[in-house]
Structure formats: structure tokens, C-alpha cells
Design a protein around this motif. Structure first.
Motif, PDB file in Angstrom:
ATOM      1  N   LEU A 117     -30.384  16.003  33.942  1.00  0.00           N
ATOM      2  CA  LEU A 117     -29.165  15.648  33.533  1.00  0.00           C
ATOM      3  C   LEU A 117     -27.989  15.743  34.771  1.00  0.00           C
ATOM      4  O   LEU A 117     -27.282  14.836  35.086  1.00  0.00           O
ATOM      5  CB  LEU A 117     -28.526  15.986  32.448  1.00  0.00           C
ATOM      6  N   LEU A 118     -27.819  17.178  34.823  1.00  0.00           N
ATOM      7  CA  LEU A 118     -26.797  17.373  35.866  1.00  0.00           C
ATOM      8  C   LEU A 118     -26.880  16.972  37.466  1.00  0.00           C
ATOM      9  O   LEU A 118     -26.257  16.704  38.181  1.00  0.00           O
ATOM     10  CB  LEU A 118     -26.818  18.978  35.964  1.00  0.00           C
ATOM     11  N   ALA A 119     -28.199  16.531  37.700  1.00  0.00           N
ATOM     12  CA  ALA A 119     -28.385  16.000  38.804  1.00  0.00           C
ATOM     13  C   ALA A 119     -28.149  14.361  38.914  1.00  0.00           C
ATOM     14  O   ALA A 119     -28.563  13.702  39.754  1.00  0.00           O
ATOM     15  CB  ALA A 119     -30.043  16.371  39.398  1.00  0.00           C
ATOM     16  N   LEU A 120     -28.173  13.677  37.852  1.00  0.00           N
ATOM     17  CA  LEU A 120     -28.279  12.524  37.565  1.00  0.00           C
ATOM     18  C   LEU A 120     -26.986  12.023  38.413  1.00  0.00           C
ATOM     19  O   LEU A 120     -25.758  12.078  38.318  1.00  0.00           O
ATOM     20  CB  LEU A 120     -27.925  12.152  36.111  1.00  0.00           C
ATOM     21  N   PRO A 121     -27.190  10.646  39.458  1.00  0.00           N
ATOM     22  CA  PRO A 121     -26.188  10.399  40.237  1.00  0.00           C
ATOM     23  C   PRO A 121     -25.111   9.552  39.454  1.00  0.00           C
ATOM     24  O   PRO A 121     -23.900   9.599  39.806  1.00  0.00           O
ATOM     25  CB  PRO A 121     -26.841   9.365  41.308  1.00  0.00           C
ATOM     26  N   ARG A 122     -25.459   8.842  38.317  1.00  0.00           N
ATOM     27  CA  ARG A 122     -24.386   8.223  37.278  1.00  0.00           C
ATOM     28  C   ARG A 122     -23.289   9.206  36.733  1.00  0.00           C
ATOM     29  O   ARG A 122     -22.146   8.784  36.705  1.00  0.00           O
ATOM     30  CB  ARG A 122     -25.180   7.424  36.342  1.00  0.00           C
ATOM     31  N   LEU A 123     -24.101  10.541  36.435  1.00  0.00           N
ATOM     32  CA  LEU A 123     -22.846  11.391  35.937  1.00  0.00           C
ATOM     33  C   LEU A 123     -21.966  11.782  37.006  1.00  0.00           C
ATOM     34  O   LEU A 123     -20.723  11.712  36.980  1.00  0.00           O
ATOM     35  CB  LEU A 123     -23.701  12.819  35.574  1.00  0.00           C
ATOM     36  N   ALA A 124     -22.400  12.024  38.500  1.00  0.00           N
ATOM     37  CA  ALA A 124     -21.478  12.168  39.389  1.00  0.00           C
ATOM     38  C   ALA A 124     -20.718  11.283  39.658  1.00  0.00           C
ATOM     39  O   ALA A 124     -19.306  11.289  39.871  1.00  0.00           O
ATOM     40  CB  ALA A 124     -22.166  12.620  40.711  1.00  0.00           C
ATOM     41  N   GLU A 125     -20.938   9.861  39.657  1.00  0.00           N
ATOM     42  CA  GLU A 125     -19.973   8.882  39.588  1.00  0.00           C
ATOM     43  C   GLU A 125     -18.809   8.904  38.456  1.00  0.00           C
ATOM     44  O   GLU A 125     -17.688   8.431  38.798  1.00  0.00           O
ATOM     45  CB  GLU A 125     -20.737   7.519  39.456  1.00  0.00           C
ATOM     46  N   ALA A 126     -19.177   9.054  37.471  1.00  0.00           N
ATOM     47  CA  ALA A 126     -18.512   9.252  36.141  1.00  0.00           C
ATOM     48  C   ALA A 126     -17.208  10.479  36.282  1.00  0.00           C
ATOM     49  O   ALA A 126     -16.298  10.231  35.769  1.00  0.00           O
ATOM     50  CB  ALA A 126     -19.170   9.471  34.880  1.00  0.00           C
ATOM     51  N   LEU A 127     -17.714  11.396  36.847  1.00  0.00           N
ATOM     52  CA  LEU A 127     -16.953  12.540  37.214  1.00  0.00           C
ATOM     53  C   LEU A 127     -15.886  12.390  38.392  1.00  0.00           C
ATOM     54  O   LEU A 127     -14.790  13.065  38.525  1.00  0.00           O
ATOM     55  CB  LEU A 127     -17.730  13.934  37.358  1.00  0.00           C
ATOM     56  N   ASP A 128     -16.124  11.389  39.367  1.00  0.00           N
ATOM     57  CA  ASP A 128     -15.314  11.218  40.383  1.00  0.00           C
ATOM     58  C   ASP A 128     -14.237  10.524  39.936  1.00  0.00           C
ATOM     59  O   ASP A 128     -13.682   9.343  40.393  1.00  0.00           O
ATOM     60  CB  ASP A 128     -16.170  10.219  41.219  1.00  0.00           C
ATOM     61  N   VAL A 129     -13.366  10.918  39.253  1.00  0.00           N
ATOM     62  CA  VAL A 129     -11.928  10.586  39.034  1.00  0.00           C
ATOM     63  C   VAL A 129     -11.090  11.947  39.042  1.00  0.00           C
ATOM     64  O   VAL A 129     -11.324  13.113  39.224  1.00  0.00           O
ATOM     65  CB  VAL A 129     -11.939  10.265  37.483  1.00  0.00           C
ATOM     66  N   THR A 130      -9.602  11.646  38.864  1.00  0.00           N
ATOM     67  CA  THR A 130      -8.708  12.683  39.016  1.00  0.00           C
ATOM     68  C   THR A 130      -8.695  13.369  37.707  1.00  0.00           C
ATOM     69  O   THR A 130      -8.686  12.831  36.627  1.00  0.00           O
ATOM     70  CB  THR A 130      -7.273  12.064  39.326  1.00  0.00           C
ATOM     71  N   SER A 131      -8.857  14.694  37.987  1.00  0.00           N
ATOM     72  CA  SER A 131      -8.877  15.589  36.659  1.00  0.00           C
ATOM     73  C   SER A 131      -9.957  15.272  35.639  1.00  0.00           C
ATOM     74  O   SER A 131      -9.680  14.851  34.477  1.00  0.00           O
ATOM     75  CB  SER A 131      -7.590  15.695  35.890  1.00  0.00           C
ATOM     76  N   PRO A 132     -11.092  15.329  36.032  1.00  0.00           N
ATOM     77  CA  PRO A 132     -12.182  14.568  35.059  1.00  0.00           C
ATOM     78  C   PRO A 132     -12.344  15.445  33.963  1.00  0.00           C
ATOM     79  O   PRO A 132     -12.169  17.156  33.930  1.00  0.00           O
ATOM     80  CB  PRO A 132     -13.529  14.760  35.984  1.00  0.00           C
ATOM     81  N   ILE A 146     -24.898  23.213  31.048  1.00  0.00           N
ATOM     82  CA  ILE A 146     -24.205  22.169  31.374  1.00  0.00           C
ATOM     83  C   ILE A 146     -22.899  22.430  31.429  1.00  0.00           C
ATOM     84  O   ILE A 146     -22.178  22.081  32.368  1.00  0.00           O
ATOM     85  CB  ILE A 146     -24.649  21.155  30.041  1.00  0.00           C
ATOM     86  N   ALA A 147     -22.509  23.111  30.375  1.00  0.00           N
ATOM     87  CA  ALA A 147     -20.856  23.326  30.543  1.00  0.00           C
ATOM     88  C   ALA A 147     -20.309  24.304  31.606  1.00  0.00           C
ATOM     89  O   ALA A 147     -19.433  24.155  32.369  1.00  0.00           O
ATOM     90  CB  ALA A 147     -20.452  23.961  29.098  1.00  0.00           C
ATOM     91  N   GLU A 148     -21.401  25.307  31.766  1.00  0.00           N
ATOM     92  CA  GLU A 148     -21.235  26.373  32.846  1.00  0.00           C
ATOM     93  C   GLU A 148     -21.128  25.497  34.373  1.00  0.00           C
ATOM     94  O   GLU A 148     -20.341  25.864  35.107  1.00  0.00           O
ATOM     95  CB  GLU A 148     -22.031  27.241  32.826  1.00  0.00           C
ATOM     96  N   THR A 149     -22.209  24.682  34.457  1.00  0.00           N
ATOM     97  CA  THR A 149     -22.306  23.883  35.693  1.00  0.00           C
ATOM     98  C   THR A 149     -21.225  22.829  35.899  1.00  0.00           C
ATOM     99  O   THR A 149     -20.596  22.802  36.951  1.00  0.00           O
ATOM    100  CB  THR A 149     -23.407  23.179  35.854  1.00  0.00           C
ATOM    101  N   LEU A 150     -20.615  22.191  34.932  1.00  0.00           N
ATOM    102  CA  LEU A 150     -19.614  21.202  34.983  1.00  0.00           C
ATOM    103  C   LEU A 150     -18.333  22.235  35.318  1.00  0.00           C
ATOM    104  O   LEU A 150     -17.398  21.695  36.140  1.00  0.00           O
ATOM    105  CB  LEU A 150     -19.385  20.191  33.668  1.00  0.00           C
ATOM    106  N   HIS A 151     -18.093  23.156  34.597  1.00  0.00           N
ATOM    107  CA  HIS A 151     -16.832  24.048  35.033  1.00  0.00           C
ATOM    108  C   HIS A 151     -16.737  24.339  36.453  1.00  0.00           C
ATOM    109  O   HIS A 151     -15.875  24.532  36.851  1.00  0.00           O
ATOM    110  CB  HIS A 151     -16.953  24.979  34.065  1.00  0.00           C
ATOM    111  N   GLN A 152     -18.117  24.781  36.839  1.00  0.00           N
ATOM    112  CA  GLN A 152     -17.960  25.322  38.147  1.00  0.00           C
ATOM    113  C   GLN A 152     -17.751  23.882  39.285  1.00  0.00           C
ATOM    114  O   GLN A 152     -17.174  24.220  40.418  1.00  0.00           O
ATOM    115  CB  GLN A 152     -19.568  25.748  38.678  1.00  0.00           C
ATOM    116  N   ARG A 153     -18.150  22.727  38.895  1.00  0.00           N
ATOM    117  CA  ARG A 153     -17.788  21.496  39.599  1.00  0.00           C
ATOM    118  C   ARG A 153     -16.186  21.173  39.357  1.00  0.00           C
ATOM    119  O   ARG A 153     -15.734  19.988  39.972  1.00  0.00           O
ATOM    120  CB  ARG A 153     -18.676  20.503  39.263  1.00  0.00           C
TER     121      ARG A 153
END
Length: 256
Positions: A117-132, A146-153
């Protein structure tokens, strides 16, 4: 008829569905559900999160129970979900529940674990906003990766814990008894918590049980199984039925 004879340990409802799918391809199974589901009461903070659902650029749903319980709350507060909001699931079965509700749901084509899931390109697109900001619907203490990796991003993460899993009450020796009476030759677990429950319930019978092939859903759970002393570990790279069937085909069948 396959030589595999499997012990299934998922929650009871999921064991029924998995047993039917296995039977369709000639695989015998017996079930000792190691995880029961108990919904948690809604807190004021959780209610606030649902009322402000439109502030999240993505919602991640980690399991089928989380999907069902989360959708019940969604219907209560959002008869029409926020337009264009992206929803993500760890696996196809969970994603199908979201799709049936009309949500914009996405999940990995290959692998139904946190890493995929964390490697999913569509997730990266959704997160490509100001202050995700992301909301995770999950069980109590579930899927910290999941929570830890997103936090690191650099993503602000809120967690909505909708249920807890617990080990049902069984008489002593139930696992060994089931293995003997059903002549089972392998064990399937679908999560790290399920593996921990297996070890706890096995007690002194773990010495014998750990000699059997153990089918696990991810490298993380495989590592846990290694630490617990399991001897033959098969990583299915997913907790779904398709992933298990693929692993069964690839792993040599035991002698009849």
C-alpha cells in the motif's frame, strides 16, 4: 485432492469464507478462530474526526472490520461522502467493501500488505498536496507501519480505532486436539496479532506445532514467526485468499 490440510485461525466469519474457497480447490481445512472482533465505543475525538472528514486528502482502511464499522459511521455523518476524496485499502477484499459504497477506493494490484500500500503510486498522488493529512481506520493498536511511514513522509496522521481483537476462550489443548482429529499438516495466520494468539493458546504444545509449515501474510510476520522458533515459514505476501492459494501452489505439498 490436495495433500494440504490446513488449520485456519482468522476471525470466525472470515474462516467460513476461506474454508469454502479452499474446499473449491480440493483443500481440507479446520478452523480455530484466534481473533474475535469487539467494536469500540465512539469517543468525542473520533466523532470530531468524522465530522471533519473533508479535511483529509486520503483515508486508509486497514481491514474488513475497519471498513464495515467505518462505513457505518460514515453513513451517520456523511450521507454524501466528501467529493473526490481518495480511500485506500490494504487488500482487495477490503477495497471491494469500499467500492460497493461508491467510494473512490484504491489498493495494490500485487501484495495486500502495508508495504505494498505504501508503495502505491496513487497514494503518493493523493498526498501531493499542501500539508497532507490522512485518517487511518483500523483496530486497536493495528498496523503501526503505515502511520509511522506516512509520518516520516511529512504527513499528519490521525487514527480512528474502531474495534479491538481478542483471543476467544478455549479449553486447554484445543489446538493439538484439532490438529490430531483433523489430521492437519499446516497452519495459516493472517496477522501478527493472530500469530501471537496462536503462540499463547498453544502453550506447551507450541514445541510440536512450530514444526508444521506456517503460512504468514508478510515479511514482518515471518520475522515474528522466526523469533518464536517456527521451523518452516511461508510468506504469502498478502493476507487474502488469492495470496494463500498462490503460496500453497508454490510450496511443495506434504507427503500424504
Amino acid at each position: 485432492m490436495s495433500a494440504w490440510r490446513l488449520l485456519l485461525t482468522r476471525p470466525a466469519e472470515e474462516c467460513v469464507a476461506l474454508a469454502a474457497a479452499l474446499s473449491d480447490v480440493g483443500i481440507h481445512s479446520a478452523s480455530v478462530p484466534l481473533l474475535a472482533i469487539e467494536p469500540l465505543s465512539e469517543t468525542a475525538e473520533q466523532r470530531a474526526a468524522m465530522l471533519e472528514l473533508d479535511r483529509y486528502c486520503a483515508v486508509v482502511v486497514v481491514s474488513k472490520p475497519a471498513a464495515r464499522l467505518g462505513l457505518a459511521r460514515l453513513k451517520r455523518y456523511w450521507p454524501q461522502p466528501p467529493a473526490g476524496q481518495a480511500w485506500f485499502s490494504v487488500g482487495a477484499a477490503t477495497g471491494a467493501i469500499l467500492k460497493e459504497h461508491g467510494l473512490n477506493a484504491y489498493w495494490p494490484d500485487v501484495g495486500d500488505d502495508s508495504e505494498a500500500l505504501l508503495a502505491l503510486p496513487r497514494l503518493a498522488e493523493a498526498l501531493d498536496v499542501t500539508s497532507p493529512r490522512v485518517l487511518i481506520l483500523r483496530g486497536e493498536g493495528g498496523r503501526e507501519l503505515i502511520a509511522e511511514t506516512l509520518h516520516q513522509r511529512g504527513v499528519l496522521v490521525d487514527k480512528l480505532e474502531l474495534y479491538r481483537r481478542y483471543l476467544p476462550d478455549y479449553p486447554p489443548g484445543i489446538l493439538a486436539q484439532t490438529l490430531r482429529s483433523e489430521r492437519l499438516n499446516a497452519v495459516v495466520v493472517s496477522s501478527g496479532q493472530g500469530l501471537q494468539s496462536l503462540r499463547e493458546l498453544a502453550g506447551s504444545d507450541w514445541t510440536a506445532l512450530r514444526e508444521l509449515p506456517l503460512f504468514v501474510p508478510s515479511p514482518r510476520v515471518a520475522e515474528m514467526a522466526t523469533t518464536l522458533g517456527a521451523k518452516i515459514i511461508v510468506d504469502c505476501r498478502g493476507a487474502g485468499t488469492a495470496a494463500l492459494l498462490a503460496a500453497l501452489r508454490e510450496h511443495p505439498e506434504p507427503a500424504s
